[in-house]
Design a protein around this motif. Structure first.
Motif, PDB file in Angstrom:
ATOM      1  N   CYS A   1      -6.747 -19.792  19.196  1.00 47.88           N
ATOM      2  CA  CYS A   1      -5.801 -19.897  18.367  1.00 47.88           C
ATOM      3  C   CYS A   1      -3.974 -19.782  18.100  1.00 47.88           C
ATOM      4  O   CYS A   1      -3.253 -20.907  18.605  1.00 47.88           O
TER       5      CYS A   1
ATOM      6  N   ASP B   1     -10.021 -25.636  13.605  1.00 51.63           N
ATOM      7  CA  ASP B   1     -10.817 -26.294  13.274  1.00 51.63           C
ATOM      8  C   ASP B   1     -11.537 -27.273  14.109  1.00 51.63           C
ATOM      9  O   ASP B   1     -12.687 -27.816  14.309  1.00 51.63           O
ATOM     10  N   ARG B   2     -10.554 -26.923  15.552  1.00 45.98           N
ATOM     11  CA  ARG B   2     -11.234 -26.449  17.570  1.00 45.98           C
ATOM     12  C   ARG B   2     -11.705 -25.642  18.041  1.00 45.98           C
ATOM     13  O   ARG B   2     -12.466 -25.998  19.186  1.00 45.98           O
TER      14      ARG B   2
ATOM     15  N   CYS C   1     -18.367 -22.623  13.910  1.00 46.57           N
ATOM     16  CA  CYS C   1     -17.143 -23.669  14.009  1.00 46.57           C
ATOM     17  C   CYS C   1     -16.961 -24.176  12.277  1.00 46.57           C
ATOM     18  O   CYS C   1     -17.970 -24.514  12.040  1.00 46.57           O
ATOM     19  N   PRO C   2     -15.857 -23.894  11.645  1.00 51.02           N
ATOM     20  CA  PRO C   2     -15.313 -24.293  10.213  1.00 51.02           C
ATOM     21  C   PRO C   2     -15.952 -25.805  10.337  1.00 51.02           C
ATOM     22  O   PRO C   2     -15.703 -26.385   8.991  1.00 51.02           O
ATOM     23  N   ASP C   3     -15.701 -26.892  11.306  1.00 47.60           N
ATOM     24  CA  ASP C   3     -15.631 -28.305  11.103  1.00 47.60           C
ATOM     25  C   ASP C   3     -16.904 -29.049  11.489  1.00 47.60           C
ATOM     26  O   ASP C   3     -16.942 -28.618  13.021  1.00 47.60           O
ATOM     27  N   ARG C   4     -17.657 -29.293  10.649  1.00 45.62           N
ATOM     28  CA  ARG C   4     -18.809 -29.356  11.110  1.00 45.62           C
ATOM     29  C   ARG C   4     -18.879 -29.982  11.763  1.00 45.62           C
ATOM     30  O   ARG C   4     -20.077 -30.421  12.846  1.00 45.62           O
ATOM     31  N   GLU C   5     -18.361 -31.508  12.259  1.00 45.68           N
ATOM     32  CA  GLU C   5     -18.561 -32.285  13.179  1.00 45.68           C
ATOM     33  C   GLU C   5     -18.609 -32.243  15.059  1.00 45.68           C
ATOM     34  O   GLU C   5     -19.106 -32.250  15.108  1.00 45.68           O
ATOM     35  N   ARG C   6     -17.564 -31.049  14.384  1.00 49.49           N
ATOM     36  CA  ARG C   6     -17.401 -30.818  15.948  1.00 49.49           C
ATOM     37  C   ARG C   6     -18.315 -29.468  15.963  1.00 49.49           C
ATOM     38  O   ARG C   6     -19.036 -29.365  17.694  1.00 49.49           O
TER      39      ARG C   6
ATOM     40  N   ALA D   1     -21.358 -22.785   9.520  1.00 49.38           N
ATOM     41  CA  ALA D   1     -19.485 -23.356   9.623  1.00 49.38           C
ATOM     42  C   ALA D   1     -19.247 -21.292   9.917  1.00 49.38           C
ATOM     43  O   ALA D   1     -17.902 -20.994   9.374  1.00 49.38           O
TER      44      ALA D   1
END
Length: 331
Positions: A121, A129-130, A155-160, A179
């Motif tokens: 990051c 989130d990426r 990953c904190p972004d569940r979709e990714r 997550a």
């Protein structure tokens, strides 16, 4: 078809590139040395790091990072932890704007005590989130041979996380999502340090009781540090915690365990390093792990003992004596 760039053609980077290709992705594997990229393309093997394993036709290799990264939807980072920042400095301008950045690395950065996702990051400017991490009992050679294994995509972004999960799901490789990026990264980093300790005692001729004790107390150290950093406690009972710890501490395929075993037999750190091509992440990460723990007031005696052997010249027998003579207290 998902387009994936894998940056780093060592044993784990090459193995994971194979997994991705077997899962149906279009994969470009970046090897820093043009001759290695050429050999992979011509022979469908990586003779330097994964000899005897045929790589899928869907996997291609290149020494040009721009070619590897062009149009990638997922970028896999598979370089040694301590070289990540320098490598990312070169690659950052080439990264596709919305690609998932997936870390295969299991370490803590020297000096900054940052986790690999934090380094990613910071260098790239990507939002949290990426950024994802892959962690679990994933010894490269066994997976390359298509022996059944499981892993965690954190990953904190569940979709990714689900996107990466789908990209690497094969009949022999089962990914779960989580997550808790902090906990999964800590589990992967600290287990290398505990594996060094297990290897040292193996090299000294100690048996299963010793190894089981180190694994159990090592897990307790990891969980204490995780709690201080806000990780979920249940993560350390899962694949990225206990699962990875058991595999790395027990298998002769583990670089860190093997490195420790040679120390336990009387070799110096420098002698072991001269005799191996592979990177044992725990040797460098043990010090920043301990720095991170001290900054948070977390007691990590096994990690401290490994630091004393690897970086302060303390003889192995003295390390064992110091651990066993610590004050008795409740578990």
């Amino acid at each position: 078809m998902t387009r994936v760039a894998v940056l780093g053609a060592g044993s784990w980077g090459t193995t994971f590139a194979k997994v991705l290709a077997d899962a149906g992705c279009s994969v470009l594997l970046h090897a820093r040395r043009p001759e290695l990229a050429g050999t992979i393309g011509e022979t469908r093997q990586n003779p330097d790091y994964l000899p005897g394993i045929r790589l899928p036709d869907r996997l291609r290799a290149t020494a040009d990072p721009a070619e590897a990264l062009a149009g990638a939807e997922i970028v896999v980072l598979a370089v040694p932890s301590q070289s990540l920042r320098a490598n990312l400095g070169e690659w950052a301008p080439l990264l596709p704007a919305d690609a998932v950045l997936l870390s295969l690395m299991k370490g803590i950065e020297l000096g900054s005590t940052k986790r690999m996702s934090e380094v990613i990051c910071e260098v790239t400017g990507a939002g949290p989130d990426r950024v994802a991490a892959l962690s679990g009992p994933n010894l490269a050679r066994e997976i390359a041979e298509e022996q059944p294994a499981a892993t965690v995509v954190a990953c904190p972004d569940r979709e990714r996380a689900a996107q990466v999960q789908a990209a690497c799901h094969t009949p022999y490789f089962r990914p779960y999502t989580n997550a808790d990026l902090v906990g999964c990264e800590l589990g992967g980093a600290v287990k290398n340090v505990i594996a060094l300790a297990c290897g040292i005692t193996e090299g000294m001729g100690f048996g299963d009781n010793t190894r089981a004790s180190l694994i159990t107390r090592g897990l307790a150290e990891t969980a204490r540090l995780g709690a201080a950093l806000g990780a979920e406690p249940t993560t350390f009972a899962g694949l990225a915690g206990l699962g990875d710890l058991v595999a790395t501490c027990s298998s002769p395929l583990s670089r860190n365990r093997t490195f420790g075993e040679r120390l336990g037999r009387g070799m110096s750190v420098e002698e072991v390093q001269r005799g191996t091509r592979q990177v044992a992440e725990g040797v460098k990460s043990c010090r920043p792990v301990l720095d991170l723990a001290r900054a948070r007031g977390v007691d990590m005696p096994l990690t401290e003992a490994v630091v004393r052997v690897c970086h302060e010249g303390v003889p192995v027998p003295q390390m064992v004596k110091e651990i066993m003579s610590r004050e008795a207290k409740p578990e």
